[in-house]
Scaffold this motif. Structure first.
Motif, PDB file in Angstrom:
ATOM      1  N   HIS A  69      41.724  41.226  55.285  1.00 30.15           N
ATOM      2  CA  HIS A  69      42.563  41.713  56.387  1.00 30.15           C
ATOM      3  C   HIS A  69      43.991  41.985  55.914  1.00 30.15           C
ATOM      4  O   HIS A  69      44.575  43.015  56.265  1.00 30.15           O
ATOM      5  CB  HIS A  69      42.553  40.671  57.512  1.00 30.15           C
ATOM      6  N   ILE A  70      44.552  41.090  55.119  1.00 27.81           N
ATOM      7  CA  ILE A  70      45.911  41.296  54.597  1.00 27.81           C
ATOM      8  C   ILE A  70      45.969  42.583  53.771  1.00 27.81           C
ATOM      9  O   ILE A  70      46.888  43.410  53.931  1.00 27.81           O
ATOM     10  CB  ILE A  70      46.349  40.082  53.752  1.00 27.81           C
ATOM     11  N   ALA A  71      44.994  42.767  52.886  1.00 34.09           N
ATOM     12  CA  ALA A  71      44.970  43.972  52.049  1.00 34.09           C
ATOM     13  C   ALA A  71      44.842  45.230  52.905  1.00 34.09           C
ATOM     14  O   ALA A  71      45.521  46.240  52.655  1.00 34.09           O
ATOM     15  CB  ALA A  71      43.818  43.884  51.049  1.00 34.09           C
ATOM     16  N   ALA A  72      43.979  45.182  53.924  1.00 31.81           N
ATOM     17  CA  ALA A  72      43.752  46.352  54.768  1.00 31.81           C
ATOM     18  C   ALA A  72      44.983  46.702  55.592  1.00 31.81           C
ATOM     19  O   ALA A  72      45.352  47.879  55.715  1.00 31.81           O
ATOM     20  CB  ALA A  72      42.552  46.108  55.678  1.00 31.81           C
ATOM     21  N   GLY A  96      53.261  32.192  42.396  1.00 32.05           N
ATOM     22  CA  GLY A  96      52.319  32.865  41.514  1.00 32.05           C
ATOM     23  C   GLY A  96      51.532  33.979  42.152  1.00 32.05           C
ATOM     24  O   GLY A  96      50.432  34.302  41.688  1.00 32.05           O
ATOM     25  N   PHE A  97      52.068  34.604  43.210  1.00 29.78           N
ATOM     26  CA  PHE A  97      51.248  35.595  43.910  1.00 29.78           C
ATOM     27  C   PHE A  97      50.968  36.831  43.060  1.00 29.78           C
ATOM     28  O   PHE A  97      50.020  37.572  43.320  1.00 29.78           O
ATOM     29  CB  PHE A  97      51.857  35.972  45.264  1.00 29.78           C
ATOM     30  N   ALA A  98      51.781  37.063  42.032  1.00 24.05           N
ATOM     31  CA  ALA A  98      51.533  38.221  41.170  1.00 24.05           C
ATOM     32  C   ALA A  98      50.212  38.088  40.417  1.00 24.05           C
ATOM     33  O   ALA A  98      49.649  39.085  39.957  1.00 24.05           O
ATOM     34  CB  ALA A  98      52.681  38.396  40.183  1.00 24.05           C
ATOM     35  N   ASP A  99      49.716  36.851  40.284  1.00 23.36           N
ATOM     36  CA  ASP A  99      48.433  36.630  39.625  1.00 23.36           C
ATOM     37  C   ASP A  99      47.261  36.711  40.594  1.00 23.36           C
ATOM     38  O   ASP A  99      46.107  36.552  40.181  1.00 23.36           O
ATOM     39  CB  ASP A  99      48.425  35.245  38.951  1.00 23.36           C
ATOM     40  N   ASN A 100      47.558  36.942  41.850  1.00 21.28           N
ATOM     41  CA  ASN A 100      46.530  37.053  42.877  1.00 21.28           C
ATOM     42  C   ASN A 100      46.313  38.536  43.175  1.00 21.28           C
ATOM     43  O   ASN A 100      47.217  39.207  43.665  1.00 21.28           O
ATOM     44  CB  ASN A 100      47.002  36.310  44.141  1.00 21.28           C
ATOM     45  N   PRO A 101      45.122  39.080  42.865  1.00 19.64           N
ATOM     46  CA  PRO A 101      44.933  40.538  43.001  1.00 19.64           C
ATOM     47  C   PRO A 101      45.091  41.045  44.434  1.00 19.64           C
ATOM     48  O   PRO A 101      45.583  42.162  44.634  1.00 19.64           O
ATOM     49  CB  PRO A 101      43.507  40.759  42.489  1.00 19.64           C
ATOM     50  N   THR A 102      44.717  40.251  45.428  1.00 19.09           N
ATOM     51  CA  THR A 102      44.841  40.693  46.816  1.00 19.09           C
ATOM     52  C   THR A 102      46.304  40.757  47.229  1.00 19.09           C
ATOM     53  O   THR A 102      46.770  41.769  47.794  1.00 19.09           O
ATOM     54  CB  THR A 102      44.078  39.736  47.752  1.00 19.09           C
ATOM     55  N   GLN A 104      48.964  40.818  45.282  1.00 17.87           N
ATOM     56  CA  GLN A 104      49.698  41.793  44.485  1.00 17.87           C
ATOM     57  C   GLN A 104      49.462  43.209  45.010  1.00 17.87           C
ATOM     58  O   GLN A 104      50.391  44.020  45.090  1.00 17.87           O
ATOM     59  CB  GLN A 104      49.292  41.706  43.019  1.00 17.87           C
ATOM     60  N   PHE A 105      48.226  43.490  45.404  1.00 15.02           N
ATOM     61  CA  PHE A 105      47.927  44.804  45.978  1.00 15.02           C
ATOM     62  C   PHE A 105      48.716  45.016  47.263  1.00 15.02           C
ATOM     63  O   PHE A 105      49.316  46.080  47.470  1.00 15.02           O
ATOM     64  CB  PHE A 105      46.430  44.938  46.262  1.00 15.02           C
ATOM     65  N   ALA A 106      48.699  44.007  48.139  1.00  9.79           N
ATOM     66  CA  ALA A 106      49.436  44.129  49.398  1.00  9.79           C
ATOM     67  C   ALA A 106      50.923  44.318  49.140  1.00  9.79           C
ATOM     68  O   ALA A 106      51.585  45.131  49.807  1.00  9.79           O
ATOM     69  CB  ALA A 106      49.189  42.889  50.263  1.00  9.79           C
ATOM     70  N   HIS A 107      51.457  43.588  48.171  1.00 14.12           N
ATOM     71  CA  HIS A 107      52.869  43.721  47.801  1.00 14.12           C
ATOM     72  C   HIS A 107      53.162  45.130  47.293  1.00 14.12           C
ATOM     73  O   HIS A 107      54.187  45.739  47.641  1.00 14.12           O
ATOM     74  CB  HIS A 107      53.212  42.683  46.731  1.00 14.12           C
TER      75      HIS A 107
END
Length: 307
Positions: A69-72, A96-102, A104-107
């Motif tokens: 949902h966050i990514a969408a 460490g959110f840059a290491d989280n693909p979801t 990082q994509f949302a960012h």
């Protein structure tokens, strides 16, 4: 008003079942869009239209570390010209959110994050919590965690088509209850809806009853594999074999568990002979990368991304 990220390239794909006279098909809602796919498109459709009608410029929503949902919301907001804010469960994720693909994509899509403790996150519906968010972020259009509200259910009522009236059973995974509620409301009187919860517990029954207009449905709680985000080597092996045999990727949190459950129930003769079953693929494939990272750390088998 149109949503420009819509592709709506969905169809029903037959699944061969050699050990039964059951007819099994899966609705490829995952093909609606590479990011805003499946039930996420359905849930966001009328919410975004409502936000535009209210002249809102900011979408604020809630989710965890690997939330589809966050990514969408992040992608859809970017495409539709909204500022997006994600209230993320777990303040330890901030460093460490840059290491989280979801995340990082949302960012990368422009979403701003507000990382909160799990204790504070449980207060997300409290008036005081919302007032603090408003003071910090200004005016916003709020979308619930998982996207489920009345407008989301309205969108999910559009999943089934006239062609789908030939099926006896409609099966879908269940997260927050919005998708199955829409399907329940639009299903034909002869059809039974089976929901496969990704979470443990009985609270979903009451959530669904808030939106569902009939009682021709049942929750099958035997295939959550221990709860949300929990999987096993058996499930990974099943998803990988299914992908190789059909070319259909399944996410491991929702649709993968539902498809595993349906096929297991066919083997156990749950369904009457010659039943016609339609499974709903709700997308969520972006979560495969995050799950594979988790599995690699455990030295466990990983999910295939290519045949």
């Amino acid at each position: 008003m149109q949503l420009t990220f819509s592709v709506l390239n969905t169809f029903n794909q037959p699944i061969p079942i050699s050990f039964s006279n059951i007819t099994l098909e899966i609705k490829r809602e995952d093909l609606i869009h590479p990011i805003v796919s499946g039930n996420k498109f359905r849930k966001l459709k009328y919410n975004l239209l409502q936000a535009k009608a209210e002249n809102q410029h900011t979408l604020l929503t809630f989710g965890g570390a690997y939330s589809n949902h966050i990514a969408a919301v992040a992608f859809a907001g970017k495409e539709q010209g909204f500022k997006t804010i994600g209230i993320i469960r777990g303040n330890e994720l901030e460093k460490g959110f840059a290491d989280n693909p979801t995340l990082q994509f949302a960012h990368d899509c422009g979403m701003q994050f507000d990382f909160v403790s799990r204790e504070d996150y449980r207060k997300k519906l409290d008036v005081d919590f919302i007032e603090k968010l408003t003071a910090k972020w200004g005016r916003f259009y709020s979308i619930p965690e998982g996207g489920t509200n009345t407008l989301a259910v309205l969108g999910c009522q559009e999943i089934l088509t006239e062609e789908d009236s030939k099926f006896d059973f409609i099966c879908c995974c269940v997260g927050t209850g919005g998708t199955i509620s829409g399907i329940i409301n639009s299903a034909q009187p002869h059809q039974k809806i089976l929901g496969f919860p990704a979470l443990k517990g009985d609270f979903l029954t009451e959530e669904i009853r808030k939106f569902a207009t009939n009682d021709r449905w049942e929750l099958i709680g035997d295939y959550n594999f221990g709860g949300y985000s929990k999987i096993s080597n058996e499930l990974v092996d099943f998803i990988n074999r299914f992908f190789i045999e059909t070319g259909i990727p399944l996410d491991p949190i929702y649709t993968g568990k539902m498809v595993f459950g349906v096929i297991d129930m066919i083997r156990k003769n749950y369904f009457p002979e010659k039943s016609r079953i339609l499974m709903i693929h709700t997308g969520g494939l972006q979560g495969i990368d995050g799950m594979n990272m988790k599995l690699q750390k455990q030295n466990s088998p990983t999910l295939l991304k290519d045949v």
